[in-house]
Design a protein around this motif. Structure first.
Motif, PDB file in Angstrom:
ATOM      1  N   ASN A 193      -5.069   1.432 -12.355  1.00 44.90           N
ATOM      2  CA  ASN A 193      -5.696   0.122 -12.197  1.00 44.90           C
ATOM      3  C   ASN A 193      -4.847  -0.855 -11.386  1.00 44.90           C
ATOM      4  O   ASN A 193      -5.161  -2.048 -11.346  1.00 44.90           O
ATOM      5  CB  ASN A 193      -5.993  -0.485 -13.575  1.00 44.90           C
ATOM      6  CG  ASN A 193      -6.929   0.390 -14.391  1.00 44.90           C
ATOM      7  OD1 ASN A 193      -7.850   0.997 -13.840  1.00 44.90           O
ATOM      8  ND2 ASN A 193      -6.702   0.441 -15.697  1.00 44.90           N
ATOM      9  N   THR A 234       0.833  -1.212   0.000  1.00 39.39           N
ATOM     10  CA  THR A 234       0.000   0.000   0.000  1.00 39.39           C
ATOM     11  C   THR A 234       0.861   1.252   0.000  1.00 39.39           C
ATOM     12  O   THR A 234       0.558   2.242  -0.700  1.00 39.39           O
ATOM     13  CB  THR A 234      -0.923  -0.007   1.231  1.00 39.39           C
ATOM     14  OG1 THR A 234      -1.720  -1.194   1.228  1.00 39.39           O
ATOM     15  CG2 THR A 234      -1.840   1.212   1.230  1.00 39.39           C
ATOM     16  N   SER A 282      -3.668  -2.577  -8.129  1.00 37.07           N
ATOM     17  CA  SER A 282      -4.200  -2.785  -6.784  1.00 37.07           C
ATOM     18  C   SER A 282      -3.158  -3.257  -5.792  1.00 37.07           C
ATOM     19  O   SER A 282      -3.336  -3.117  -4.582  1.00 37.07           O
ATOM     20  CB  SER A 282      -5.355  -3.798  -6.833  1.00 37.07           C
ATOM     21  OG  SER A 282      -4.911  -5.044  -7.381  1.00 37.07           O
ATOM     22  N   SER A 283      -2.059  -3.820  -6.261  1.00 40.89           N
ATOM     23  CA  SER A 283      -1.026  -4.317  -5.363  1.00 40.89           C
ATOM     24  C   SER A 283       0.315  -4.349  -6.077  1.00 40.89           C
ATOM     25  O   SER A 283       0.384  -4.348  -7.307  1.00 40.89           O
ATOM     26  CB  SER A 283      -1.375  -5.715  -4.838  1.00 40.89           C
ATOM     27  OG  SER A 283      -1.407  -6.650  -5.908  1.00 40.89           O
TER      28      SER A 283
END
Length: 553
Positions: A229, A212, A231-232
């Motif tokens: 787009n 994060t 996410s990780s």
């Protein structure tokens, strides 16, 4: 004598100590390689001197040192107390551990740490481990700024938040951010992950938290909008922060097209159309052929041939030294006596260029020729030129006070690591080629390709124009194809063709200009001869006086 013996003994002791430490390092190297069996690639390099000489402050940390390369610099060591304060807070957050135990853990993996650095590190294993624990703790606390980017109005600096106001905090934050993205100031990212794991109850929680942080860091620091787009982030995949930013901007899409890039042998794309002969004597040959064809005409014998014979017989060598005549007479002497004097452009052309700039018209010139610009939200692979609509697609880039340091160090990293096509360096050369003035920046800003958060457009133009130096030749297939297509479209326009024709065959040819000067001088000579016979001056003054008198009446 005793002092000399003691000095020799001390030197021998230090030499013996160095040998023992060297043997221990070698032994640990073979033991760890036997256990792991995995070779760790070098990821932290020294900036090439060619790049370092252009702007040293963009590659050398100005406030904080991270890692061993600049750790002992006196101007940076003054800030060590802030890093130590961060390490003390890290000590309080460790799960049933002491900071010394983390140091012991890093000492046992000394070889793995050293493998990341290209230079030889003349440090003991314990010193290197302490350095990494302290610097890793500081970097981890700085990355916490990005764990929840939406809720924080401004960024904080570890251990300094209570000492300075918000305005100065922003300046210090920007300085640290520039230092953190420098190539020579990188530390292995797996050390930061290990420190965070010591602070959390499970490795999965620590890895998710670090992911994060990195997503927030890349979203704010990366000048290209490529993280929408995502996410990780796999925290085990990247060696350090700069490598993470590089592979986000330049994805690994080159494996499948590498052969195509090798087959593309264009270095400096340019159109072959309208290429003039390199031999400047073609004008003389044309003139001689026309003269031989027309020499049989009697009228030319009277109007041109005899005056030219007279011009040849005139002592131009003497006349050329007279005041006010040398400027006009010198070209005629060179033409008549076939003297080829090197112009300044020719002399400068013999010298190799100091900086190689890509051959492509500027944004202003392309716009006048009908080329349109369109922004894309993506990485560098979105660069393309649509021949049907004459549209050049370029990724949107956001520029602020920190961007130049990041761009320069990305180029330095790519130069040091990549053995194949240097995509990012080629991109900087492309933008450097189309941006010459602040007017070019203004046009790109109006199209949404450049988001300018700097003072003005002139600073942006200076930023791109200052990045034109490269260490080695760069060839990238899809970018070079764009260059070829843009140049081909630009050179096919009639306005460009006519301007190039006038510049190359008229204004760029000293033979044509000399011929025109000779014809003008011949005409003036004829007029002077005519007026000496028919008294043009008396007739002109008579007409003028008559006209004046008529007006008076």
């Amino acid at each position: 004598m005793g002092s000399q013996d003691s000095s020799i003994t001390s030197s021998n002791d230090s030499l013996l100590f160095d040998e023992r430490r060297w043997v221990i390092q070698i032994r640990n190297t073979f033991e760890e390689e036997a256990e792991e069996g995995v070779r760790i690639p070098v990821s932290v390099f020294s900036v090439p001197k060619t790049l370092l000489s252009t702007k040293p402050e963009a590659y050398v940390p100005q406030l904080f040192a991270l890692g061993p390369y600049h750790h002992w610099h006196p101007q940076l060591y003054e800030m060590e107390r802030y890093k130590l304060a961060t390490a003390k807070r890290t000590q309080k957050q460790l799960q049933n551990l002491k900071l010394e135990q983390a140091v012991e853990h890093f000492t046992g993996r000394e070889h793995k740490i050293r493998s990341h650095y290209h230079r030889h590190l003349d440090l003991s294993g314990e010193t290197l481990a302490w350095m990494m624990v302290i610097d890793g703790s500081f970097l981890l606390e700085f990355l916490r700024n990005y764990s929840d980017a939406e809720r924080k109005p401004f960024r904080k600096v570890p251990s300094m938040s209570h000492m300075v106001d918000a305005a100065r905090m922003k300046l210090v934050y920007n300085s640290i951010l520039r230092d953190i993205v420098m190539l020579e100031n990188q530390i292995p990212l797996h050390l930061v992950r290990k420190i965070l794991r010591f602070q959390r109850t499970s490795n999965q929680i620590a890895d998710n938290e670090l992911s994060t942080m990195l997503i927030g860091f890349v979203k704010e620091v990366c000048p290209f909008k490529v993280m929408d787009n995502l996410s990780s982030i796999d925290t085990k995949r990247y060696a350090h922060l700069l490598q993470l930013l590089y592979f986000v901007i330049v994805p690994k899409v080159r494996e499948g097209s590498e052969t195509n890039e090798i087959e593309h042998h264009l270095d400096v794309p340019k159109s072959n159309e309208e290429t003039p002969p390199e031999d400047p004597s073609y004008v003389k040959n044309l003139f001689n052929s026309v003269w031989s064809s027309a020499s049989g005409l009697k009228i030319l014998n009277v109007l041109i041939k005899k005056p030219l014979v007279f011009l040849v017989k005139v002592p131009w060598k003497i006349i050329s030294h007279l005041p006010g005549i040398s400027i006009l007479a010198a070209p005629i002497v060179n033409l008549l006596f076939n003297r080829d004097e090197k112009s300044e452009d020719e002399e400068s052309g013999n010298k190799p260029p100091l900086v190689e700039e890509i051959m492509i018209p500027s944004v202003t010139e392309l716009t006048k020729a009908g080329v349109k610009f369109s922004p894309t939200r993506g990485d560098l692979t979105t660069i393309a030129f649509d021949v049907k609509t004459a549209t050049l697609h370029l990724p949107t880039v956001s520029l602020d006070v920190n961007t130049e340091v990041l761009l320069r160090n990305l180029v330095a990293y790519e130069t040091s690591v990549e053995s194949g096509p240097m995509v990012f360096t080629r991109y900087t050369e492309l933008i450097n080629g189309i941006v010459d003035t602040e007017e070019d920046v203004k046009l790109l800003r109006q199209k949404g390709i450049i988001l300018n958060r700097m003072k003005n457009d002139e600073e942006v133009a200076n930023l791109w124009n200052g990045m034109s130096k490269s260490v080695r030749l760069t060839k990238v297939a899809f970018i070079d194809k764009v260059l070829v297509d843009v140049n081909k479209f630009y050179n096919s326009r009639w306005s460009v063709k006519s301007r190039k024709f006038m510049k190359t065959y008229v204004f760029g040819s000293w033979q044509i200009l000399t011929l025109l000067a000779a014809i003008l001088l011949l005409f003036l000579t004829c007029v002077q001869a005519f007026c000496s016979v028919y008294s043009c001056g008396t007739r002109w003054s008579f007409v003028t006086d008559t006209g004046a008198g008529g007006n008076g009446e």
